[in-house]
Write an enzyme that holds these catalytic residues in place. Structure first.
Site, mmCIF file in Angstrom:
data_model
loop_
_atom_site.group_PDB
_atom_site.id
_atom_site.type_symbol
_atom_site.label_atom_id
_atom_site.label_comp_id
_atom_site.label_asym_id
_atom_site.label_seq_id
_atom_site.Cartn_x
_atom_site.Cartn_y
_atom_site.Cartn_z
ATOM 1 C CG HIS B 75 44.081 15.086 -22.395
ATOM 2 N ND1 HIS B 75 43.467 15.463 -21.234
ATOM 3 C CD2 HIS B 75 43.093 14.856 -23.282
ATOM 4 C CE1 HIS B 75 42.169 15.435 -21.405
ATOM 5 N NE2 HIS B 75 41.907 15.086 -22.634
ATOM 6 C CG HIS B 90 42.320 15.690 -27.771
ATOM 7 N ND1 HIS B 90 42.841 14.425 -27.578
ATOM 8 C CD2 HIS B 90 41.303 15.812 -26.894
ATOM 9 C CE1 HIS B 90 42.142 13.808 -26.631
ATOM 10 N NE2 HIS B 90 41.200 14.622 -26.201
#
Lengths: 86, 171
Positions: B75, B90
């Site tokens: 992620h 992110h």
């Protein structure tokens, strides 16, 4: 040189939130600071460095400081690591 | 002769101040950093930048450099450029909690990447159900190296510029 090994308690490890808090605190100190996990060391003043260790909950990490404020730096950063408990 | 030496020095400093362009890692709409639904990013604690709401499902490298960081859960990815700029992507907010579900790694931590190199494949329909938010911050994590930062707004396609960075002179 001062160092301390602690166990990380934060539920999601040292990811974005705790990592940025830790790095911001580290930036207050003049000492050279490193964070070590499984023999890999990174600059504790770099968010990307700290995140790249992928520290998970329960991992043992070593905080190491070298410089004029080394004792205070290790003490404060180790306390922060132990307190994170998201 | 001394004069020439000085002249060369001045030229070098101009080169060191060259602009660096950061591209969109995904297609989508840009959200100003202050409007990201997570104070860690909105208050620029991680660094300054922008966020993209993904409309495409392949995260590509926003800059060329070393893939310093590719979180095992897929992620988040961080790249260090040859100039020393650190850029973090992110994907979504609080997505560390998804433990990798919906993310497939397409690259390896430590490898060299070019702008546009595929890094992470997203299962968007799934993530739209599971992630609290898909706002994807693209952040410069070492703002102390930055002299000036210009940001884009609106809709972008992956690879379009989202930030133009002028670095401080090297030490």
């Amino acid at each position: 040189m001062v160092e301390k090994t602690i166990q990380v308690q934060a539920e999601s490890g040292l990811h974005a939130r705790p990592a940025s808090l830790l790095v911001r605190e580290a930036g207050q100190f003049q000492s050279q600071l490193t964070l070590t996990k499984n023999g890999k060391s990174v600059d504790l003043k770099s968010i990307l460095g700290v995140m790249s260790l992928a520290v998970s909950k329960g991992d043992e990490v070593t905080i190491r400081a070298e410089g004029v404020d080394e004792a205070e730096a290790v003490e404060r950063l180790a306390a922060m690591c132990e307190q994170f408990a998201e | 002769m001394l004069k020439n030496l000085f002249k060369r020095g001045a030229d070098a400093s101009v080169a060191a101040k060259a602009e660096l362009t950061i591209c969109a890692p995904l297609s989508g709409r840009i959200v100003p950093i202050g409007e990201v639904e997570d104070p860690v990013f909105a208050q620029c604690m991680v660094g300054d930048g922008i966020a993209v709401v993904p409309a495409s499902d392949c995260v590509v490298a926003p800059v060329s450099g070393t893939l310093t960081h590719l979180f095992p859960t897929g992620h988040a990815a961080g790249i260090t450029t040859p100039e020393g700029l650190e850029v973090l992507v992110h994907v979504g907010l609080d997505t560390v909690e998804l433990k990798g579900e919906g993310f497939t790694l397409l690259a390896q931590q430590g490898q060299q990447v070019e702008r546009g190199t595929p890094l992470i494949q997203l299962d968007l329909p799934r993530l739209q159900q599971t992630a609290r938010s898909l706002q994807t911050p693209v952040i410069i994590t070492n703002m102390d190296k930055v002299d000036h930062l210009e940001k884009a707004a609106g809709e972008v396609a992956a690879g379009d510029w989202v930030m133009k960075v002028r670095m401080k002179q090297g030490d």
